[in-house]
Scaffold this motif. Structure first.
Motif, PDB file in Angstrom:
ATOM      1  N   SER A   1      57.391   7.894 109.002  1.00 11.18           N
ATOM      2  CA  SER A   1      57.835   6.513 109.165  1.00 11.18           C
ATOM      3  C   SER A   1      58.849   6.066 108.102  1.00 11.18           C
ATOM      4  O   SER A   1      59.044   6.720 107.088  1.00 11.18           O
ATOM      5  CB  SER A   1      56.589   5.616 109.069  1.00 11.18           C
ATOM      6  N   CYS A   2      59.474   4.934 108.367  1.00 11.77           N
ATOM      7  CA  CYS A   2      60.378   4.316 107.389  1.00 11.77           C
ATOM      8  C   CYS A   2      59.649   3.199 106.642  1.00 11.77           C
ATOM      9  O   CYS A   2      60.240   2.493 105.827  1.00 11.77           O
ATOM     10  CB  CYS A   2      61.585   3.718 108.094  1.00 11.77           C
TER      11      CYS A   2
ATOM     12  N   ASP B   1      69.078  -5.324 116.174  1.00 11.44           N
ATOM     13  CA  ASP B   1      68.623  -6.016 114.950  1.00 11.44           C
ATOM     14  C   ASP B   1      67.131  -6.350 114.990  1.00 11.44           C
ATOM     15  O   ASP B   1      66.522  -6.606 113.952  1.00 11.44           O
ATOM     16  CB  ASP B   1      69.397  -7.332 114.767  1.00 11.44           C
ATOM     17  N   ARG B   2      66.583  -6.425 116.183  1.00 11.26           N
ATOM     18  CA  ARG B   2      65.159  -6.781 116.302  1.00 11.26           C
ATOM     19  C   ARG B   2      64.247  -5.559 116.377  1.00 11.26           C
ATOM     20  O   ARG B   2      63.037  -5.678 116.535  1.00 11.26           O
ATOM     21  CB  ARG B   2      64.953  -7.690 117.527  1.00 11.26           C
ATOM     22  N   MET B   3      64.863  -4.388 116.316  1.00  7.47           N
ATOM     23  CA  MET B   3      64.063  -3.158 116.354  1.00  7.47           C
ATOM     24  C   MET B   3      63.659  -2.754 114.941  1.00  7.47           C
ATOM     25  O   MET B   3      64.444  -2.925 114.007  1.00  7.47           O
ATOM     26  CB  MET B   3      64.883  -2.008 116.976  1.00  7.47           C
ATOM     27  N   PRO B   4      62.455  -2.201 114.785  1.00  7.44           N
ATOM     28  CA  PRO B   4      62.080  -1.713 113.456  1.00  7.44           C
ATOM     29  C   PRO B   4      62.892  -0.472 113.096  1.00  7.44           C
ATOM     30  O   PRO B   4      63.452   0.183 113.979  1.00  7.44           O
ATOM     31  CB  PRO B   4      60.596  -1.353 113.627  1.00  7.44           C
ATOM     32  N   TYR B   5      62.973  -0.159 111.820  1.00  6.47           N
ATOM     33  CA  TYR B   5      63.635   1.077 111.400  1.00  6.47           C
ATOM     34  C   TYR B   5      62.812   2.260 111.917  1.00  6.47           C
ATOM     35  O   TYR B   5      61.582   2.187 111.984  1.00  6.47           O
ATOM     36  CB  TYR B   5      63.717   1.145 109.876  1.00  6.47           C
ATOM     37  N   SER B   6      63.502   3.321 112.273  1.00 10.53           N
ATOM     38  CA  SER B   6      62.782   4.502 112.753  1.00 10.53           C
ATOM     39  C   SER B   6      63.465   5.762 112.243  1.00 10.53           C
ATOM     40  O   SER B   6      64.671   5.763 111.962  1.00 10.53           O
ATOM     41  CB  SER B   6      62.756   4.522 114.285  1.00 10.53           C
ATOM     42  N   THR B   7      62.687   6.830 112.151  1.00 15.28           N
ATOM     43  CA  THR B   7      63.260   8.134 111.836  1.00 15.28           C
ATOM     44  C   THR B   7      63.595   8.799 113.175  1.00 15.28           C
ATOM     45  O   THR B   7      63.150   8.331 114.229  1.00 15.28           O
ATOM     46  CB  THR B   7      62.247   9.018 111.073  1.00 15.28           C
ATOM     47  N   LYS B   8      64.325   9.908 113.104  1.00  7.68           N
ATOM     48  CA  LYS B   8      64.702  10.595 114.340  1.00  7.68           C
ATOM     49  C   LYS B   8      63.494  11.186 115.060  1.00  7.68           C
ATOM     50  O   LYS B   8      63.542  11.449 116.251  1.00  7.68           O
ATOM     51  CB  LYS B   8      65.722  11.693 114.044  1.00  7.68           C
ATOM     52  N   LYS B   9      62.402  11.397 114.317  1.00  8.68           N
ATOM     53  CA  LYS B   9      61.194  11.974 114.923  1.00  8.68           C
ATOM     54  C   LYS B   9      60.424  10.952 115.740  1.00  8.68           C
ATOM     55  O   LYS B   9      59.503  11.287 116.466  1.00  8.68           O
ATOM     56  CB  LYS B   9      60.262  12.489 113.822  1.00  8.68           C
ATOM     57  N   GLN B  10      60.763   9.670 115.555  1.00 10.11           N
ATOM     58  CA  GLN B  10      59.970   8.629 116.201  1.00 10.11           C
ATOM     59  C   GLN B  10      60.586   8.131 117.508  1.00 10.11           C
ATOM     60  O   GLN B  10      61.810   8.180 117.688  1.00 10.11           O
ATOM     61  CB  GLN B  10      59.797   7.440 115.244  1.00 10.11           C
ATOM     62  N   VAL B  11      59.719   7.658 118.364  1.00 11.16           N
ATOM     63  CA  VAL B  11      60.157   7.040 119.618  1.00 11.16           C
ATOM     64  C   VAL B  11      60.179   5.532 119.375  1.00 11.16           C
ATOM     65  O   VAL B  11      59.219   4.976 118.845  1.00 11.16           O
ATOM     66  CB  VAL B  11      59.140   7.353 120.750  1.00 11.16           C
TER      67      VAL B  11
ATOM     68  N   GLN C   1      66.760   9.417 107.048  1.00 13.46           N
ATOM     69  CA  GLN C   1      67.680   8.986 108.127  1.00 13.46           C
ATOM     70  C   GLN C   1      67.110   7.827 108.947  1.00 13.46           C
ATOM     71  O   GLN C   1      67.101   7.855 110.175  1.00 13.46           O
ATOM     72  CB  GLN C   1      68.005  10.163 109.032  1.00 13.46           C
ATOM     73  N   CYS C   2      66.600   6.844 108.216  1.00 11.42           N
ATOM     74  CA  CYS C   2      66.036   5.662 108.876  1.00 11.42           C
ATOM     75  C   CYS C   2      67.151   4.747 109.361  1.00 11.42           C
ATOM     76  O   CYS C   2      68.090   4.466 108.610  1.00 11.42           O
ATOM     77  CB  CYS C   2      65.167   4.871 107.890  1.00 11.42           C
TER      78      CYS C   2
ATOM     79  N   LEU D   1      58.960  -1.929 104.263  1.00 13.76           N
ATOM     80  CA  LEU D   1      60.088  -1.012 104.431  1.00 13.76           C
ATOM     81  C   LEU D   1      60.250  -0.166 103.164  1.00 13.76           C
ATOM     82  O   LEU D   1      60.195  -0.691 102.048  1.00 13.76           O
ATOM     83  CB  LEU D   1      61.352  -1.840 104.707  1.00 13.76           C
ATOM     84  N   MET D   2      60.458   1.133 103.336  1.00 10.01           N
ATOM     85  CA  MET D   2      60.623   2.013 102.169  1.00 10.01           C
ATOM     86  C   MET D   2      61.924   1.698 101.451  1.00 10.01           C
ATOM     87  O   MET D   2      62.843   1.121 102.042  1.00 10.01           O
ATOM     88  CB  MET D   2      60.622   3.469 102.624  1.00 10.01           C
ATOM     89  N   LYS D   3      62.022   2.137 100.200  1.00 12.58           N
ATOM     90  CA  LYS D   3      63.216   1.792  99.435  1.00 12.58           C
ATOM     91  C   LYS D   3      64.444   2.510 100.011  1.00 12.58           C
ATOM     92  O   LYS D   3      64.307   3.583 100.627  1.00 12.58           O
ATOM     93  CB  LYS D   3      63.025   2.066  97.959  1.00 12.58           C
ATOM     94  N   PRO D   4      65.649   1.943  99.805  1.00 11.70           N
ATOM     95  CA  PRO D   4      66.856   2.466 100.450  1.00 11.70           C
ATOM     96  C   PRO D   4      67.082   3.966 100.258  1.00 11.70           C
ATOM     97  O   PRO D   4      67.460   4.660 101.202  1.00 11.70           O
ATOM     98  CB  PRO D   4      67.987   1.651  99.816  1.00 11.70           C
ATOM     99  N   SER D   5      66.797   4.499  99.049  1.00 13.45           N
ATOM    100  CA  SER D   5      67.063   5.928  98.826  1.00 13.45           C
ATOM    101  C   SER D   5      66.168   6.794  99.729  1.00 13.45           C
ATOM    102  O   SER D   5      66.613   7.784 100.301  1.00 13.45           O
ATOM    103  CB  SER D   5      66.847   6.278  97.354  1.00 13.45           C
TER     104      SER D   5
END
Ligand SMILES: Nc1ncnc2c1ncn2[C@@H]1O[C@H](COP(=O)(O)OS(=O)(=O)O)[C@@H](OP(=O)(O)O)[C@H]1O
Length: 355
Positions: free
Chosen positions: A62-63, A141-151, A86-87, A76-80
């Motif tokens: 997750s992000c 803009d209303r979607m949560p951050y996601s990694t490429k592994k997530q749906v 790849q969030c 939300l995780m920190k920017p780095s």
């Protein structure tokens, strides 16, 4: 099945990983507070499942730094870290497109528990026909951050029946590869549930300018006239939504049938774990849900979650039962449509045996 609450391992135990080293790839300080908030794990079906296990699984893909209750998105995780993982905020790759009052709410909520699924907290209604569809920025803009592994999963329940071109719009904006999930249930029960909901909110709806067309004091007066009259142009809000075949046809045209998945609303009530497993396969994600993550509550008439977070949706006042003759007439009305649907989809749903 007995659900036993046992003590969670100590923080010191939790800080050791399998190799005996410190778990320090990410900042784990969040875990202390989360676990203190939960403070326990669950014995489910003979195995011990810890909340920590779940939070770790989620954290790895997750992000967000997960938290409890597990339904919350977390911090939300920190920017780095986000960059490393790849969030991004992305358009949905899967949509629950109905049907209203068949359990779409619990389905959405349960699915978002899966570590590899994220979605907005509520209904965005982007495809409800009132939104400017060219404003995809608003949607993203209303979607949560996601990694490429997530749906990324959205719920757009009205899209099932309206606007008429919703399937085309969804295909155009979310690509033909988007996965569409429907939950279908007994059409009479669905209609009844919607009727009581609309009836309870009739004053608010009238005030906000929404249509309360076809709404009569008695359920049968709201729906029965249509089954008698010949004029097929006459639309009935309650009846039409439950006439699944006429809407499913619209989705088969722009999408390949392999991109459409139908959840059996009746089985979802009694055994959500099995229905969720079928969705995991459809979405091509890791298996997470197990049948014993849930238990059926006969008083409620549907299932509650045991793991990773004990949770039941609140019950509504019971619907007054339908008069037998009304139910018979409704069944008679829907039977040919249901049979047509079974042939079209080459499958029968558990609720089809009711009528
Ligand atoms: N697990 C679980 N928990 C709670 N409710 C469940 C569940 N499974 C199915 N159902 C049935 O879902 C009905 C509500 O459907 P929706 O969530 O689609 O309603 S809504 O359109 O979002 O308003 C709701 O109908 P009502 O009780 O009439 O509201 C339930 O019968």
């Amino acid at each position: 099945m007995v659900v036993r609450i046992v003590d969670e391992p100590t923080i010191a135990q939790m800080r050791r990983n399998e190799n005996g080293g410190d778990v320090n790839a990410l900042d784990w300080s969040w875990l202390d507070t989360s676990i203190q908030a939960v403070g326990r794990s669950l014995h489910v079906g003979g195995t011990t499942k810890t909340i920590r296990e779940y939070l770790e699984k989620r954290m790895s893909v997750s992000c967000y730094i997960p938290t409890t209750p597990v339904f919350n998105t977390g911090t939300l995780m920190k920017p780095s870290v986000r960059q490393e993982k790849q969030c991004e905020q992305r358009l949905p790759s899967a949509v629950i497109a109905g049907v209203k009052k068949c359990g779409s709410g619990p389905l959405f909520k349960f699915l978002k528990i899966h570590p590899e699924i994220v979605g907005p907290p509520g209904d965005l209604k982007y495809f409800d026909g009132l939104h400017n569809l060219s404003d995809t920025k608003w949607y993203i803009d209303r979607m949560p951050y996601s990694t490429k592994k997530q749906v990324v999963l959205d719920k757009e329940v009205t899209a099932f029946q309206s606007p008429h071109h919703a399937p085309q719009y969804i295909r155009e904006i979310l690509t033909p590869n988007v996965k569409i999930i429907f939950i279908l249930c007994d059409p009479v029960e669905r209609m009844l549930s919607e009727y009581f909901d609309v009836w309870a909110q009739r004053d608010e709806q009238t005030q906000s300018g929404q249509s309360t067309k076809n709404l009569a004091t008695r359920f049968q007066d709201s729906v029965l006239e249509r089954t008698q009259i010949k004029n097929t142009e006459e639309r009935n809000n309650f009846l039409d939504k439950s006439n699944y075949i006429q809407h499913v046809i619209r989705w088969l045209e722009p999408f390949s049938s392999t991109n459409l998945h139908f959840v059996d609303g009746e089985l979802f009530k009694t055994d959500p774990g099995s229905e969720l497993q079928k969705i995991e396969q459809f979405l091509g994600i890791k298996l997470f849900f197990e049948t014993d993550n849930f238990y059926y509550d006969p008083d409620r008439g549907y299932s509650c979650m045991k793991y990773p977070h004990p949770f039941c949706f609140s019950t509504r006042p019971q619907h007054p039962p339908l008069d037998e003759w009304v139910e018979e007439r409704m069944c008679e009305f829907y039977k040919p449509f249901n049979e047509g649907l079974a042939i079209m989809l080459n499958r029968r749903f558990a609720w089809m045996d009711y009528c």
